[in-house]
Design a protein around this motif. Structure first.
Motif, PDB file in Angstrom:
ATOM      1  N   LEU A 185       1.049  -1.210   0.042  1.00 46.79           N
ATOM      2  CA  LEU A 185      -0.125   0.328  -0.032  1.00 46.79           C
ATOM      3  C   LEU A 185       1.054   1.369   0.203  1.00 46.79           C
ATOM      4  O   LEU A 185       1.891   1.144   0.427  1.00 46.79           O
ATOM      5  CB  LEU A 185      -0.977  -0.002   1.344  1.00 46.79           C
ATOM      6  N   GLY A 186       0.285   2.265  -0.426  1.00 46.63           N
ATOM      7  CA  GLY A 186       0.962   3.429  -0.460  1.00 46.63           C
ATOM      8  C   GLY A 186       0.392   4.208  -1.640  1.00 46.63           C
ATOM      9  O   GLY A 186      -1.229   4.292  -1.703  1.00 46.63           O
ATOM     10  N   ARG A 187       0.752   5.411  -1.983  1.00 45.65           N
ATOM     11  CA  ARG A 187       0.369   6.168  -3.110  1.00 45.65           C
ATOM     12  C   ARG A 187      -0.032   5.502  -4.068  1.00 45.65           C
ATOM     13  O   ARG A 187      -1.322   5.806  -4.829  1.00 45.65           O
ATOM     14  CB  ARG A 187       1.323   7.466  -3.655  1.00 45.65           C
ATOM     15  N   THR A 188       0.638   4.362  -4.587  1.00 51.10           N
ATOM     16  CA  THR A 188       0.430   3.516  -5.610  1.00 51.10           C
ATOM     17  C   THR A 188       0.255   2.041  -4.783  1.00 51.10           C
ATOM     18  O   THR A 188       0.966   1.846  -3.947  1.00 51.10           O
ATOM     19  CB  THR A 188       1.565   3.281  -6.650  1.00 51.10           C
ATOM     20  N   TYR A 189      -0.760   1.367  -5.539  1.00 45.26           N
ATOM     21  CA  TYR A 189      -0.956   0.043  -4.787  1.00 45.26           C
ATOM     22  C   TYR A 189      -0.176  -0.950  -5.842  1.00 45.26           C
ATOM     23  O   TYR A 189      -0.331  -0.957  -6.780  1.00 45.26           O
ATOM     24  CB  TYR A 189      -2.369  -0.282  -4.941  1.00 45.26           C
ATOM     25  N   GLY A 226       7.932   0.011 -12.552  1.00 46.28           N
ATOM     26  CA  GLY A 226       7.454   0.986 -11.370  1.00 46.28           C
ATOM     27  C   GLY A 226       7.663   0.067 -10.102  1.00 46.28           C
ATOM     28  O   GLY A 226       8.223   0.867  -9.330  1.00 46.28           O
ATOM     29  N   ALA A 227       7.301  -0.978  -9.829  1.00 44.96           N
ATOM     30  CA  ALA A 227       7.425  -1.411  -8.455  1.00 44.96           C
ATOM     31  C   ALA A 227       8.826  -1.773  -8.128  1.00 44.96           C
ATOM     32  O   ALA A 227       9.030  -1.737  -6.841  1.00 44.96           O
ATOM     33  CB  ALA A 227       6.586  -2.904  -8.485  1.00 44.96           C
ATOM     34  N   SER A 228       9.703  -1.942  -8.945  1.00 49.16           N
ATOM     35  CA  SER A 228      11.071  -2.322  -8.568  1.00 49.16           C
ATOM     36  C   SER A 228      11.770  -1.145  -7.921  1.00 49.16           C
ATOM     37  O   SER A 228      12.337  -1.178  -6.973  1.00 49.16           O
ATOM     38  CB  SER A 228      11.750  -2.645  -9.886  1.00 49.16           C
ATOM     39  N   PHE A 229      11.245   0.091  -8.395  1.00 45.30           N
ATOM     40  CA  PHE A 229      11.892   1.360  -7.816  1.00 45.30           C
ATOM     41  C   PHE A 229      11.069   1.779  -6.511  1.00 45.30           C
ATOM     42  O   PHE A 229      11.584   1.589  -5.419  1.00 45.30           O
ATOM     43  CB  PHE A 229      11.762   2.535  -8.834  1.00 45.30           C
ATOM     44  N   THR A 230       9.856   1.623  -6.569  1.00 44.86           N
ATOM     45  CA  THR A 230       8.813   2.039  -5.488  1.00 44.86           C
ATOM     46  C   THR A 230       8.875   1.196  -4.342  1.00 44.86           C
ATOM     47  O   THR A 230       9.286   1.599  -3.101  1.00 44.86           O
ATOM     48  CB  THR A 230       7.217   2.168  -5.952  1.00 44.86           C
ATOM     49  N   LEU A 274      12.339   2.210  -2.301  1.00 46.75           N
ATOM     50  CA  LEU A 274      11.643   2.924  -1.519  1.00 46.75           C
ATOM     51  C   LEU A 274      11.097   2.107  -0.113  1.00 46.75           C
ATOM     52  O   LEU A 274      11.461   2.465   0.884  1.00 46.75           O
ATOM     53  CB  LEU A 274      10.706   3.841  -2.067  1.00 46.75           C
ATOM     54  N   ARG A 275      10.050   1.212  -0.568  1.00 48.04           N
ATOM     55  CA  ARG A 275       9.477   0.655   0.581  1.00 48.04           C
ATOM     56  C   ARG A 275      10.015  -0.390   1.287  1.00 48.04           C
ATOM     57  O   ARG A 275       9.961  -0.395   2.431  1.00 48.04           O
ATOM     58  CB  ARG A 275       8.046   0.119   0.009  1.00 48.04           C
ATOM     59  N   TYR A 330       0.739   8.703   5.218  1.00 38.86           N
ATOM     60  CA  TYR A 330      -0.208   8.642   4.257  1.00 38.86           C
ATOM     61  C   TYR A 330      -1.760   9.336   4.727  1.00 38.86           C
ATOM     62  O   TYR A 330      -2.737   9.679   3.973  1.00 38.86           O
ATOM     63  CB  TYR A 330      -0.801   7.309   3.629  1.00 38.86           C
ATOM     64  N   ALA A 331      -1.662   9.187   5.888  1.00 42.10           N
ATOM     65  CA  ALA A 331      -3.131   9.500   6.663  1.00 42.10           C
ATOM     66  C   ALA A 331      -3.518  10.809   6.944  1.00 42.10           C
ATOM     67  O   ALA A 331      -4.469  11.279   6.937  1.00 42.10           O
ATOM     68  CB  ALA A 331      -3.231   8.874   7.891  1.00 42.10           C
TER      69      ALA A 331
END
Lengths: 270, 350
Positions: B46-50, B67-71, B75-76, B316-317
């Motif tokens: 979860l996050g800005r992008t799912y 996309g997911a590789s970086f995020t 990052l996550r 995020y909240a």
């Protein structure tokens, strides 16, 4: 019980920081007997008990357990031979009686070897002997003072040591509970041959329950022996600085100390 | 049961009681561990992008997902790993101190050990212009020195007096935070950003390199700490009782302090002093666990859970991204007041 453990102090001097508390004490604890230590406040009674259970190092001299200097024996081995109930042990918040009594098994367990059936048996026996079995699942903090003290005695009993040292086991208890705890300790001594050493404040209870009475004055041994030999009017006056009269206890024949204050006493008694 | 049963024998009561406590310990620890894993996993998805679980698994296995590789990968994942380990380390260290000193106020972030790390870090960044690695090393050393100083100052013949240690610690914490304020007041604006991380605690920009020392510290030190817990449990009965039970009290205490402070310091170096995590985790974990054994491991797990949840919340909240320390600080301060009020009501000293 042919080879009962022996405990004695030899030329023992103790102190805290600059202050010297006990000097040149020679004290031998008779095995399988009840020894009671008496003396005025701050005379070094508790200090002696701490040193005897190697909680306090000796400045000079030594405490000898089975003839060996107690500080040179591995702590765990000492803890399997000699148990101590300090004056104010702390019960963790909410802990149950059987859990607390189980803590007495600590010296019998290694870091890897965990709880065994022997440990359960020892805890159950300690609960039975002290009459606290029906409290087993209760929280220690909701017990009365007398019950709590019996639970602490059960904790040291679970340690299954042949020597038991207790620092004022009757403080904060009313007279009924004092007698109850002392009767319990006498049972242990008579039934299992446990050697008991305790500090008591009440001279008359001390005289009644001691096989061997030790009077300490200013960090030195004043007298030691049978209560009727030790507890004399002169002794009480010297050790406690109290005018007094000693009469035979009509219920036991042991010495009974009557304090003579400044009031209420007929002049004939003085 | 309606049949007439005999009263259970003492041995049965003892065995069933012990089994009940063991079961509860097991349930609580497993439950907390599962919760940590669940939150850890969700924070990757979860996050800005799912990103669906399949993408996350592919990234963890080293696959290349658009996309997911970086995020997720850059990052996550490092962020979640850092958060988990930092929370675990803070929780362990906090509960160790609180249990050892028998006081919930005795957490390393209350008694000045974290302040020691922060002060050193701020000086390292703003005055000495050191590299991030050097700053981490300096912060760790400073935390150990601070702990040692507090220990020596509160040492009296026959051991350390607990209340004394806490009061001296709070004093030292105040002293060190004035050092921090002094250094900050003369700082250039562009350095402030970096220095601020050392004050509130932040998982932004978490990288594997920065977290590696903490990984090593946790792998090496957590087992030592868990190994010491048996003796620590005995020390809860008082130093004299513990010594009479065969625990080498003074040696165990020094070991516990060194291990807990090192965990604390490495965690602080990785993410800054995330406010009150060490302080909050112990009492809450103890409450969840109940009086059935040492709360230290449960506190570590709860700390990990707290940091992961608070960081997710902070990101995020609330619209803006806050440092995680802002959230934990907001939770911790009222709890501190609650503890003070409660200890005051019960008439206890500190």
């Amino acid at each position: 019980m042919s080879h009962a453990h022996t405990l004695r102090a030899e030329q023992l001097s103790l102190g805290y920081g600059e202050r010297s508390v006990v000097e040149n004490l020679d004290l031998s604890i008779p095995p399988e007997r009840i020894t009671v230590v008496v003396g005025a406040n701050a005379c070094g009674k508790s200090t002696i008990l701490k040193a005897m259970s190697r909680l306090l190092p000796a400045r000079h001299g030594a405490v000898l357990l089975d003839g060996k200097a107690i500080h040179e024996i591995p702590t765990k081995q000492v803890a399997r031979t000699l148990g101590l109930l300090p004056q104010s042990p702390i019960a963790p918040e909410g802990i149950s009686v059987s859990d607390l009594v189980g803590r007495g098994r600590h010296p019998h367990q290694g870091m890897l070897s965990r709880w065994t059936a022997d440990d359960d048996a020892a805890v159950a026996r300690a609960l039975d002997v002290t009459g606290t079995a029906d409290l087993a699942d209760r929280a220690v903090d909701e017990l009365s003072g007398g019950q709590r003290q019996r639970v602490w005695v059960a904790m040291v009993l679970a340690q299954q040591t042949e020597l038991l040292l207790l620092d004022e086991p009757t403080t904060f208890l009313d007279v009924t509970h004092q007698v109850e705890v002392l009767d319990l300790l006498t049972d242990l001594n008579r039934d299992f041959g446990t050697t008991i050493v305790m500090v008591l404040h009440d001279l008359n209870l001390a005289a009644r329950y001691a096989d061997h009475l030790v009077a300490i004055k200013g960090g030195r041994l004043y007298a030691a022996g049978a209560p009727s030999d030790v507890l004399t009017e002169t002794c009480v006056r010297d050790v406690f600085g109290l005018d007094n009269m000693v009469v035979p206890d009509p219920t036991t024949g042991k010495p009974l100390v009557l304090p003579l204050g400044r009031h209420h006493v007929a002049t004939a008694a003085r | 049961m309606t049949t007439l049963t005999e009263a259970p024998s003492t041995i049965e009561v003892v065995t069933t009681g012990r089994a009940r406590r063991a079961r509860r310990r097991w349930l609580v620890h497993v439950g907390l561990a599962l919760a940590v894993l669940a939150v850890f996993w969700l924070s990757l998805m979860l996050g800005r992008t799912y990103y669906p679980a399949s993408d996350v698994i592919a990234v963890i296995l080293g696959g290349d997902v658009d996309g997911a590789s970086f995020t997720v990968g850059t990052l996550r994942l490092p962020r979640a790993v850092t958060g988990l380990l930092v929370g675990f380390a803070f929780g362990l260290a906090g509960a160790t101190f609180q249990t050892m000193l028998r006081n919930p106020l005795a957490s390393p972030d209350v008694i000045g050990i974290s302040s020691g790390a922060s002060a050193a870090a701020v000086i390292g960044i703003l005055v000495l212009n050191l590299s991030p690695t050097a700053v981490s090393a300096m912060a760790t050393a400073a935390a150990l020195v601070t702990a040692f100083a507090i220990y020596l100052l509160s040492y009296k013949q026959g051991g350390v007096a607990n209340t004394r240690l806490i009061l001296i610690g709070i004093g030292i914490a105040a002293m060190l935070s004035s050092v921090v304020s002094y250094v900050l007041s003369g700082a250039a604006a562009w350095d402030m950003q970096v220095a601020m991380r050392w004050l509130t605690g932040n998982l932004n920009g978490a990288t594997y390199e920065r977290t590696l020392p903490l990984v090593i510290a946790v792998v090496l030190l957590a087992p030592v700490l868990l190994w010491l817990l048996r003796d620590l449990e005995a020390m809860r009965l008082g130093d004299q009782t513990a010594a009479a039970l065969g625990v080498p009290v003074e040696r165990t205490r020094v070991l516990l302090i060194v291990v807990a402070v090192a965990l604390m310091a490495f965690a602080t170096a990785a993410a800054g002093p995330i406010a009150f995590v060490a302080f909050l985790s112990g009492p809450i974990a103890a409450r969840i666990l109940g009086p059935v054994g040492s709360p230290v491991l449960a506190s570590g797990l709860f700390g990990a859970l707290l940091v992961l949840v608070a960081d997710f919340f902070a990101q995020y909240a609330l619209g803006t991204r806050f440092p995680v320390g802002v959230i934990t600080g907001a939770l911790g301060a009222p709890f501190l007041v609650y503890l003070l009020v409660r200890s005051n009501r019960s008439g206890g000293s500190l």
